[in-house]
Design an enzyme around this catalytic site. Structure first.
Site, PDB file in Angstrom:
ATOM      1  N   GLU A  32       0.848  -1.200   0.000  1.00 32.29           N
ATOM      2  CA  GLU A  32       0.000   0.000   0.000  1.00 32.29           C
ATOM      3  C   GLU A  32       0.880   1.245   0.000  1.00 32.29           C
ATOM      4  O   GLU A  32       1.848   1.332   0.759  1.00 32.29           O
ATOM      5  CB  GLU A  32      -0.893  -0.045   1.236  1.00 32.29           C
ATOM      6  CG  GLU A  32      -2.284   0.460   0.997  1.00 32.29           C
ATOM      7  CD  GLU A  32      -3.072  -0.421   0.035  1.00 32.29           C
ATOM      8  OE1 GLU A  32      -3.101  -0.074  -1.176  1.00 32.29           O
ATOM      9  OE2 GLU A  32      -3.658  -1.417   0.457  1.00 32.29           O
ATOM     10  N   ASP A  35       3.008   2.032  -4.920  1.00 32.33           N
ATOM     11  CA  ASP A  35       3.022   2.100  -6.397  1.00 32.33           C
ATOM     12  C   ASP A  35       3.637   3.399  -6.910  1.00 32.33           C
ATOM     13  O   ASP A  35       4.443   3.385  -7.836  1.00 32.33           O
ATOM     14  CB  ASP A  35       1.633   1.825  -7.002  1.00 32.33           C
ATOM     15  CG  ASP A  35       0.523   2.772  -6.595  1.00 32.33           C
ATOM     16  OD1 ASP A  35       0.735   3.629  -5.697  1.00 32.33           O
ATOM     17  OD2 ASP A  35      -0.580   2.671  -7.180  1.00 32.33           O
ATOM     18  N   SER A  66     -25.607   8.042 -16.257  1.00 35.96           N
ATOM     19  CA  SER A  66     -25.267   6.957 -15.339  1.00 35.96           C
ATOM     20  C   SER A  66     -26.561   6.468 -14.720  1.00 35.96           C
ATOM     21  O   SER A  66     -27.484   7.247 -14.524  1.00 35.96           O
ATOM     22  CB  SER A  66     -24.345   7.494 -14.249  1.00 35.96           C
ATOM     23  OG  SER A  66     -24.482   6.732 -13.077  1.00 35.96           O
ATOM     24  N   ALA A 121     -15.165   3.500  -1.378  1.00 33.37           N
ATOM     25  CA  ALA A 121     -14.901   2.400  -0.447  1.00 33.37           C
ATOM     26  C   ALA A 121     -13.470   1.893  -0.571  1.00 33.37           C
ATOM     27  O   ALA A 121     -13.107   0.910   0.069  1.00 33.37           O
ATOM     28  CB  ALA A 121     -15.886   1.261  -0.697  1.00 33.37           C
ATOM     29  N   SER A 124     -11.647   1.011  -5.837  1.00 32.75           N
ATOM     30  CA  SER A 124     -11.315   1.485  -7.190  1.00 32.75           C
ATOM     31  C   SER A 124     -12.497   1.562  -8.138  1.00 32.75           C
ATOM     32  O   SER A 124     -12.423   1.117  -9.282  1.00 32.75           O
ATOM     33  CB  SER A 124     -10.238   0.609  -7.825  1.00 32.75           C
ATOM     34  OG  SER A 124      -9.073   0.715  -7.107  1.00 32.75           O
ATOM     35  N   ASP A 170      -4.319   0.569  -9.532  1.00 24.51           N
ATOM     36  CA  ASP A 170      -5.752   0.272  -9.691  1.00 24.51           C
ATOM     37  C   ASP A 170      -6.117   0.030 -11.150  1.00 24.51           C
ATOM     38  O   ASP A 170      -6.861  -0.891 -11.485  1.00 24.51           O
ATOM     39  CB  ASP A 170      -6.602   1.436  -9.141  1.00 24.51           C
ATOM     40  CG  ASP A 170      -6.278   1.750  -7.697  1.00 24.51           C
ATOM     41  OD1 ASP A 170      -5.574   0.949  -7.051  1.00 24.51           O
ATOM     42  OD2 ASP A 170      -6.708   2.815  -7.216  1.00 24.51           O
TER      43      ASP A 170
HETATM   44  C1  GLA Z   1      -5.173   4.460  -4.262  1.00 26.67           C
HETATM   45  C2  GLA Z   1      -4.411   4.816  -5.515  1.00 26.67           C
HETATM   46  C3  GLA Z   1      -3.356   3.758  -5.838  1.00 26.67           C
HETATM   47  C4  GLA Z   1      -2.488   3.468  -4.622  1.00 26.67           C
HETATM   48  C5  GLA Z   1      -3.350   3.239  -3.381  1.00 26.67           C
HETATM   49  C6  GLA Z   1      -2.527   3.104  -2.141  1.00 26.67           C
HETATM   50  O1  GLA Z   1      -5.940   3.318  -4.467  1.00 26.67           O
HETATM   51  O2  GLA Z   1      -5.292   4.924  -6.612  1.00 26.67           O
HETATM   52  O3  GLA Z   1      -2.579   4.178  -6.933  1.00 26.67           O
HETATM   53  O4  GLA Z   1      -1.569   4.480  -4.422  1.00 26.67           O
HETATM   54  O5  GLA Z   1      -4.279   4.269  -3.188  1.00 26.67           O
HETATM   55  O6  GLA Z   1      -1.752   1.948  -2.211  1.00 26.67           O
END
Ligand code: GLA
Length: 386
Positions: A32, A35, A66, A121, A124, A170
């Site tokens: 986490e 990235d 939507s 949440a 993504s 994501d």
């Molecule tokens: C969000 C961002 C990702 C990543 C996470 C944390 O989901 O979109 O790119 O940085 O936070 O790991």
């Protein structure tokens, strides 16, 4: 709602037959806030998707609706906005803007968007809409981009159009996830390996119902703090480009050169990178116990060093620990709310979900949504009769 129903709704609104594209949300098992530091992540796609129904138009307009929101949005393709305006349509129109910037012609289209991934949440929902929109818009002009390029394009939508400085995780997993597997991604080279998740395990995702915000300051602040760390460490290690290039031992040697907060942020990132690599080996070797321990360490590090957890996430993570079938868990995603993810032995998953729901409700008076999942496939063209 399945694709056939979405196609029917589309016909009611726009009077023509659409093609439908789907892209999943994700849950991150480990890695986490690594990235955007060129590090390692290990997410998997989940069976909650965004679907985009699309049909060409004769004019130069993008018209979109939507299922979840009442407004219709209309854009002139010859006068697209340079920046997002804070609505869900940003995730679609941003893709059109990036496609055009990269020289892929975009033609007039009507789109109907349906998102099953809960918003805010940490699963993504926005990446899912972006990836499904990219596949949909590209299908109209025959553009073909490899999936990793689509992921990069959608990341640019976030970075340059919406103003959230997110990494690639994501969008990448939404494009390239594989059922039954976690994906170990090197966010610098974009090389990846699929790692099977043992079949006797399910992912139980527990939504604290506390919504998080990305474009909001804290995420971008964390990213800035990592950059500050790299800048300071580069005096001692001139070759480094990102925290990916620093080991825990190297960081510790220069702890005194960094402000205390910056040191904590850096320590999270460099140790999290190590955890991801070790966890991938553990999973390959079937050592679920070790994998679970690494997830728990990750949670503590996000809570104490990176400071992106919150009371509700901490309690949700703690409540899981004593339940039968629990093999490991932690907060997942950017933080400040959203979900925890737990590895749970399949026969115990339903009971686990019920009990954690009751306990969380007793603690906060909030009924959490609990999703029992396994890793799903990445984006696809959906069959509109399915
Ligand atoms: C969000 C961002 C990702 C990543 C996470 C944390 O989901 O979109 O790119 O940085 O936070 O790991």
């Amino acid at each position: 709602m399945n694709s056939a129903e979405l196609a029917r709704h589309f016909e009611q609104w726009f009077g023509s037959q659409p093609r439908i594209f789907a892209a999943p949300g994700r849950v991150n098992l480990l890695g986490e806030h690594t990235d955007y530091n060129d590090g390692f992540v290990m997410p998997c796609a989940i069976a909650m998707s965004a679907r985009v129904a699309i049909a060409p138009r004769r004019d130069r307009r993008l018209v979109m609706r939507s299922d979840a929101f009442p407004e219709e949005f209309e854009f002139n393709l010859d006068d697209l906005p340079a920046r997002g305006r804070g609505s869900w349509s940003d995730y679609v129109v941003g893709v059109a803007v990036m496609l055009a910037r990269l020289g892929h012609p975009v033609g007039g289209a009507s789109l109907l968007v349906r998102g099953e991934v809960p918003i805010g949440a940490g699963l993504s929902s926005s990446a899912a809409i972006e990836v499904a929109s990219a596949l949909a818009l590209m299908s109209l002009n025959g553009a073909r981009l490899p999936l990793p390029e689509i992921a990069k394009l959608c990341q640019r939508v976030e970075n340059d159009f919406i103003g959230a400085r997110v990494g690639i995780m994501d969008q990448f997993i939404s494009c390239l996830g594989r059922a039954g597997h976690a994906l170990l991604l090197d966010c610098r080279s974009l090389e990846y390996k699929l790692v099977p998740i043992p079949q006797n395990l399910l992912l139980v995702i527990c939504n604290t119902m506390v919504k998080h915000e990305h474009a909001g300051g804290a995420y971008n602040t964390r990213r800035g703090e990592c950059e500050q760390g790299v800048k300071a460490l580069a005096h001692s290690y001139p070759g480094i480009k990102a925290l990916r290039d620093v080991s825990v031992a190297e960081l510790e040697r220069h702890a005194a050169d960094l402000p205390a907060t910056i040191y904590k942020r850096c320590l999270h990132v460099v140790s999290e990178n190590q955890r991801v690599l070790e966890a991938a080996d553990a999973l390959r070797a079937g050592d679920v116990k070790r994998f679970g321990e690494l997830m728990e360490q990750s949670h503590r590090s996000l809570r104490d060093l990176y400071e992106v957890s919150c009371r509700e996430l901490d309690v949700m993570a703690e409540l899981a620990e004593s339940l039968p079938g629990y093999c490991g868990g932690r907060m997942t995603g950017g933080g400040f709310g959203g979900c925890t993810v737990n590895l749970v032995e399949a026969p115990d998953a339903a009971n686990f979900a019920r009990q954690i729901g009751e306990r969380y409700h007793a603690a906060f008076g909030i009924k959490p949504d609990i999703y029992i999942c396994s890793a799903a496939d990445g984006a696809s063209a959906a069959n509109s009769t399915a």
